[in-house]
Each structure stands twice: as structure tokens, then as C-alpha cells.
Design an enzyme around this catalytic site. Sequence first.
Site, short mmCIF file in Angstrom:
data_model
loop_
_atom_site.label_atom_id
_atom_site.label_comp_id
_atom_site.label_asym_id
_atom_site.label_seq_id
_atom_site.Cartn_x
_atom_site.Cartn_y
_atom_site.Cartn_z
N HIS A 32 -2.94 2.28 2.80
CA HIS A 32 -1.80 3.12 2.38
C HIS A 32 -1.46 4.24 3.23
O HIS A 32 -0.39 4.88 3.08
CB HIS A 32 -1.90 3.71 0.75
CG HIS A 32 -2.10 2.51 -0.29
ND1 HIS A 32 -3.18 1.99 -0.47
CD2 HIS A 32 -1.23 2.11 -0.90
CE1 HIS A 32 -2.94 1.16 -1.37
NE2 HIS A 32 -1.59 0.84 -1.62
N HIS A 58 4.68 -2.42 -8.36
CA HIS A 58 3.51 -2.34 -7.63
C HIS A 58 2.33 -3.27 -8.51
O HIS A 58 1.90 -2.94 -9.34
CB HIS A 58 2.80 -1.00 -7.26
CG HIS A 58 1.95 -1.16 -6.04
ND1 HIS A 58 0.60 -1.55 -6.28
CD2 HIS A 58 2.04 -0.84 -4.88
CE1 HIS A 58 0.10 -1.09 -5.25
NE2 HIS A 58 0.77 -0.91 -4.23
N CYS A 102 -17.40 -13.74 3.78
CA CYS A 102 -16.44 -12.91 4.16
C CYS A 102 -15.77 -13.18 5.27
O CYS A 102 -16.37 -13.66 6.32
CB CYS A 102 -16.57 -11.27 4.23
SG CYS A 102 -15.29 -10.34 4.48
N ARG A 111 -18.99 -7.06 -1.09
CA ARG A 111 -17.66 -6.47 -0.40
C ARG A 111 -16.63 -6.16 -1.42
O ARG A 111 -16.10 -6.84 -2.30
CB ARG A 111 -16.85 -7.83 0.42
CG ARG A 111 -15.40 -7.34 0.92
CD ARG A 111 -15.57 -6.56 2.17
NE ARG A 111 -14.17 -6.34 2.78
CZ ARG A 111 -13.52 -5.17 2.58
NH1 ARG A 111 -14.08 -4.27 1.65
NH2 ARG A 111 -12.33 -4.85 3.10
N TYR A 148 -6.18 -10.90 5.04
CA TYR A 148 -7.26 -12.23 5.15
C TYR A 148 -6.43 -13.33 5.86
O TYR A 148 -6.00 -14.24 5.40
CB TYR A 148 -7.97 -12.57 4.06
CG TYR A 148 -8.69 -11.45 3.59
CD1 TYR A 148 -9.84 -10.88 4.52
CD2 TYR A 148 -8.67 -10.73 2.21
CE1 TYR A 148 -10.63 -10.03 4.05
CE2 TYR A 148 -9.24 -9.72 1.99
CZ TYR A 148 -10.58 -9.23 2.79
OH TYR A 148 -11.11 -8.07 2.67
N1 MTE Z 1 -12.56 -9.55 -6.38
C1 MTE Z 1 -12.26 -8.12 -6.82
N2 MTE Z 1 -11.85 -8.06 -7.92
N3 MTE Z 1 -12.53 -7.29 -6.11
C2 MTE Z 1 -12.77 -7.20 -4.74
O1 MTE Z 1 -12.77 -6.23 -3.98
N4 MTE Z 1 -13.35 -8.58 -2.66
C3 MTE Z 1 -13.11 -9.95 -2.14
C4 MTE Z 1 -13.82 -11.29 -3.14
N5 MTE Z 1 -13.49 -10.76 -4.70
C5 MTE Z 1 -13.31 -8.34 -4.22
C6 MTE Z 1 -13.12 -9.48 -5.04
C7 MTE Z 1 -13.78 -10.42 -0.99
S1 MTE Z 1 -13.14 -9.58 0.55
C8 MTE Z 1 -15.02 -10.74 -0.85
S2 MTE Z 1 -15.84 -11.24 0.72
C9 MTE Z 1 -16.01 -11.24 -1.96
O2 MTE Z 1 -15.27 -10.86 -3.24
C10 MTE Z 1 -17.19 -10.59 -1.60
O3 MTE Z 1 -17.85 -10.97 -2.95
P1 MTE Z 1 -19.60 -10.42 -3.10
O4 MTE Z 1 -19.38 -8.78 -3.29
O5 MTE Z 1 -19.94 -11.11 -4.55
O6 MTE Z 1 -20.29 -10.82 -1.98
#
Ligand code: MTE
Length: 746
Positions: free
Chosen positions: A172, A148, A300, A250, A451
Site C-alpha cells: 500500500h 475494497h 511458494c 508464508r 503471483y
Molecule cells: N492464506 C491466507 N489466508 N493468508 C496468507 O497469507 N499465504 C499464501 C497461502 N495461503 C496465505 C494463505 C501463500 S503466498 C503461501 S506460499 C501459502 O499459503 C503458505 O502456506 P503455509 O504458511 O502453510 O506454508
Amino acid sequence: MAAQGPKHFATTILRQIGRRGTGRPTACQHCLFCSRRLHTSAPRASTGRPGASASKPPAPSRRHFQARAAPVSLLVGGGLVASFLAHSHFAEDAPKLEPVSCAPTDYRDPSLPRYRLADIRRHDASSPEPWVTFEDKVYDITDWVAAHPGGDVILRAAGASIEPYWNIFTIHKAPHVREILQQYQIGFIDAADLGPDGLPAAETIEDPFVNDPVRDPRLITHTAKPRNAEPPHEELDRTFLTPNGLFYIRHHMWVPVVDEAKASEHRLTIELPDGDVKEYTLEDLKTRFPIHKVTAVLQCSGNRRNDMTRHAGKTNGLQWGVGAISNAEWEGVRLSDVLADAGLKVRDATLPTRKGSAIDFGDDEVDANHLHVQFAGLEAYGASIPLAKAVDPRGDVLLAFGMNGETLPRDHGFPLRAVVPGHVAARSVKWLSKIAVSDEESTSQWQRRDYKSFGPNEGANPDWDRAPAIQEMPITSAITNVWVGDDVRRGRAPWMGSSSSSSSSNQPTNRPPTDQTSRIPDMAAVSKRIGLTRKQPPSSHSFPCPTNTPADERIALQGYAYSGGGRPIARVDVSLDGGKTWDQAELVNDCAQAGGTAPCFGNKAWAWQRWRYVGKLPVLSLPSSSSSPSIQDQDQASSPARCHDSRNGTGPTQQQQPKPCTTLVVKATDDAYNTQPERHRGIYNVRGNLATAWHRVKICPQCTDNGDGKGLTWSTGETFGCGFRRESRGGDGGDGGDGGDEEAGR
Ligand code: MTE
């Protein structure tokens, strides 16, 4: 989660037989088929895993293994009768089992051993054989962890219940994940550790979010753990660069802790297609490569999802308003520079081709069109982008360590994140620790499932594999602030300036960006907005109220527009009457290149385009007293209509009176003439991704006391729409005939 197909059950069981657990199975809890204690003295079978120590408690006996084989044949042969016979046979054929006094309630599969919680706890993250429990079952997840991509994360649950983690990683909880987990079941929790409900007492688990940063209280929080939050609409684009503390957040998990003092030692591993691995510390990146800045939006794919839900149907995911988007100045090194330094040689697609002869590329050169750059974050998040974007000399993909002139904040990826301008922000991986150039996309669920977008016909069961992962973002726009009536007259939208007169027409004009707008005062100066019902002290006054809103009532709007792929915004269209007539907004010249004050960095239009608009509100009928049957209305039944004081909710009730409303609309067009779809129904997808239909905000002016004791004024009391106050269905008395509602015609 990685796509991991269920294995054949029988094979799995046989595998499990070969890798017995190390916990001590206890007395079978007395069920129909089992009323004897299992011997537990047989030596433990080896799992073949390094470190599977002999010091562990003994494994279940051979007898137990035979017992467990029974259900396999049952599954293969199928049928309840066969099941009964098999179990009966086992029970009869077990002369060495000692009778015990069992509670009469354990009807669970007698062929599986029972484990005490104390034994299970020994199989924690430090154990070579991590176990988890779910409900009353015990699972050996040793193999699952290895297979995983986020396996390390799940280790946090090892030795205890996986449920608190599934409450975090709700994906999950899907049935298919349970099916996968089912393959790893090795037994049950001993009934002695179960409560009357057949479940173990809820465990207090270490809160994985305990070290998350403190956030700005102005953020609108959708989920606290993990934190998902957007700035309130009135703060969102008040400044061209969103302040770090208000930048939307996010997260899918917690914020990894990286010791600030040792941040320069943070390691980034780079794996090339030929298997070569290079490693860079943050210090290496900062000192060995040229540093670049890029002014770019992150958005996002779920931005404005709430809009799609309201207008087109149920969507899965966080119900973002207009604020899952922000704009910042990022500082870092170019990914293309680092990949080249690591040894990646990419075929130069810009070389001229000659008729009749192929260009001689070096053997060690890779074709950017067929490879992907996978990013992995410290907490197991992962995503990828096409290599072509990563090495595009005008693509500006950064490995960023700075944001708006400050060190990258923890919430936004400290100490290192990818910034992929023009693409969905899901690809801008935070807390970046690994990059791999591969012939396949990231296998994470965030690449392979979450996504993506689908056809409106696909409903709740789209074809996840067929749909491409979202990369470049489509065009969108939103209204973020509205002022009307007295608020405009009093200059509460100070950026109106003298240009407002030319903006007040509802007639279409081709209005290019003006220098004037670049001198617009910062919206921070604005204290009041319409769009929110003001909190005012109670009063029982009533005031004379006109029957219509004034013919020349002014309205001011502001918002943002943005298109992915670095495509500049060509035009922003505004309608004040639900889309019947249109005008154009003024595009704010934020970037110095266009006469503004902000140095916009980067090769393309990666930043958002802020816009302003001042116009005339269509004449709206204010509610007449006769339309309300309330006692209050009867008291006010003379003309002119009496205006209720909205401050204490007295007067004609909002439910009984049709509201005078109009729908404000914005849509944008980029320089490739891409524009937004009119309605969400045509782009509906169950994930609620890419909700880019025209943004509508309904305003419903009310006749109110202006609170200064000088008599009546009126202003807009309520504003509904995505990112604004939510309209209660059926309670607002209609849309005032604006005809602009997205649902019109349904
Ligand atoms: N990177 C990591 N390591 N973990 C995360 O949860 N979220 C992604 C992205 N990169 C995420 C990530 C998503 S879905 C988005 S929309 C953006 O980071 C959000 O970036 P921000 O929180 O800096 O606005």
C-alpha cells in the site's frame, strides 16, 4: 488490493462535499490565505449511511464547502494564479470568520477543515464513518472500505494513523495507493496535534500479531510480522514429511484467532454462480463428507528467489532460500464433494461426443472451463483456482483440517484451509471462511498481481494484467545438504550405505530408484555437515597441508525435486564440476507404492521427490603459501604448503588466497520431459517468481585441523549458494575455475 481505478477528482470532491465528516473542524491554522476561524454551527450533512448519527459533532459549515469547491475549479481550470485568486476571493468573501491567533506555519490547503485527534479517534472501526490519518491528513474511508476486498482489515486502522498498517501491508505504500486514498481526504489534523515535524506523535497501536503462535526457533525468519520463515536447509528434507513445526510459513498478515473449543462451529460459506449461498460448519464437513488424505508439497512461487536475485538482478519480495517449500500429509474433505452438495452441477466433460449432434447438457449445468473458485481467508487474504481443477476427480483439492496426523496448526490455517496440490501454494488459502464460484478470478492483489511472472524484457514495469496468474508449478530441484572429505569418510551421511560405491562414479548412469535408499536412515542422525563453517575453539596451530585435494575424495549430496501438476520426477542430474560432466542421483523411494515406508495419498505425484548422491570430488588445488603476502605465510613459506587453522581465522587470509572451489549443480526432469532452465537470466522477472534455474552450490574446501589432535585432515569449510551461506561478492578470490557459475560469461 483490488484494482480500483482513481476516480475523477472533481467528482470525488463533490461526493465528499455531500458526505461531510462528523468531526469538528477547528480553527484554521493561520496561513497566507486563512486567518479567520470557520463557523462550525451549521447542521451536519447526511452521508446517507445507516447509523450516521445526529449525535456526532457538527459538520463543517456551508462556507467551508464553498471553500473546498475552490480547488476543484482550480484543478479543472488549472493554474496557480487561478488558485490564488480563488482562495483570495474566498478569504475576502468571508466576513463572518473570526480572526484568531494562529501560528504562522500552517500553509496547508485552507479550504479543508482541521480535526483534532480526539475527534478522529471517534471514527474508529465501530463508527459507521471510519476515518484514518496519514501524515497530517484525514481521510473518510467509508466508501473505500465497502469497495475494497480487504476493507475489513483496514478498519483496524480506523480512528488513527494508517501508517503502521502500511508498514505491514507494504504494497500500500505504492504511489497509486496514495492517489486512491487522496480521493477520500476530508481535512487535516489540527496543527495543535502536530509536532515540530508537522506530523502527529507516533501512536502506539495495538499489535495485530500479539496472538500469533510461538514458532520453532530453528526456522529462518525473513520477516517476523507477518511471519515468513523457512526451515534451515539441513532440516528441510531430512524427513519425507516436513514436521509441522518446521513447515515453511508464508503469511501476509497476522494469524487469525479461532477459539479451539468452538472450532467445530467455524463456518464456511459457499456461493454458487446463480447466487445461491450454502453454509457448512467444520463439524458438517467432518461428518457429512468422506474424509481423504493427500500427500502434497506446498511451494511458494518465491522459493529460491534469492537465487534469481544473486544471479539475474534485483527482485521484489522475500528473499527465500531453498526452503519456501515443504511436504505434508493433509487430511480433509474433497472440495468437489462439497461443491456438488452445495448444488453446483458441472457439465461432465468425460461424456462421449457423437458426430453431428451436440450433447444435451442440462440448463443448470455450468462449464468448468470458464469458471473460477475463489477462496477467502478470515484475515482477508484471497485467491482463486480454475473450477476445472476444483472438480477434477483426480485433482485432489482438499478442504483440509489435518496435517501430518495432527489438527491443522494455526500457522497453517487452523481450523480449515484449501490445499490445491500441484499448484502454487498461494492458492491454498488458509483460515478458509468463504468460497465463491464465479466467472472471474479472485480480485485480490495476490491473484491479480503478486503471483505472476513476466518476460525478462519487462523489467520493473511488467504488464500485470496480461500475465496469467501462476497456477500449476514448473519443475524445480535443490541441493539441501553436502558432506565432503572427512565427513563422508566418517559416515556422517549415513544413508550412503553400501550402494555408495556404485554411486561414486561421475559417469552418467541410468539409475532407477533403489530399495536400498528406502532403508536410508533418517538424516536426523547426522550431526555435522559441511556447508557451514564450524564453530571451533581458537588455536594458533598450523599444519602441513597437501597441495591438492585427494584424487578419490568423496562427496555426498542430498536434496529435493518437485514438479507441479502432479507430474512425477523422472530423473535428477547432478554435476560436481559446474555442469561439465553429469551423473544421476538416486531417487529415494519414500512412497510405499514405490517400496518406501510412507503411504503417499492422492491420485498423482503431489509430493516431492527426495534424492541422494555420492560421488568423487574433482581434484582441487589447495591454496599455496606463496599466494599470500601475509606474515603468517612467510612463516609458512616452505613446502609442503602449510595449512591454516580456520578455527581462529589465522593463517593465510581468505581474501588474499584464491579459494579452491567447485560448483555442485542439480537439475531435474519430470515425466513430461520438462526440465529446469540453465540460468536465471533467461527467466528473470521483477517479482522473482518461479526461480527454477539449475541449483548451484559452490563448495570451497579448506585445509583444517580436524580437532582430534591426531594431525591433519581437511574438510570443506564453506559452502555458498541459495539456502546456504551467502557468498560475499569480490571477497572469495574467485571460483576456482569451475566454470559452473551461473554468472559465467557475464
Ligand atoms: N492464506 C491466507 N489466508 N493468508 C496468507 O497469507 N499465504 C499464501 C497461502 N495461503 C496465505 C494463505 C501463500 S503466498 C503461501 S506460499 C501459502 O499459503 C503458505 O502456506 P503455509 O504458511 O502453510 O506454508
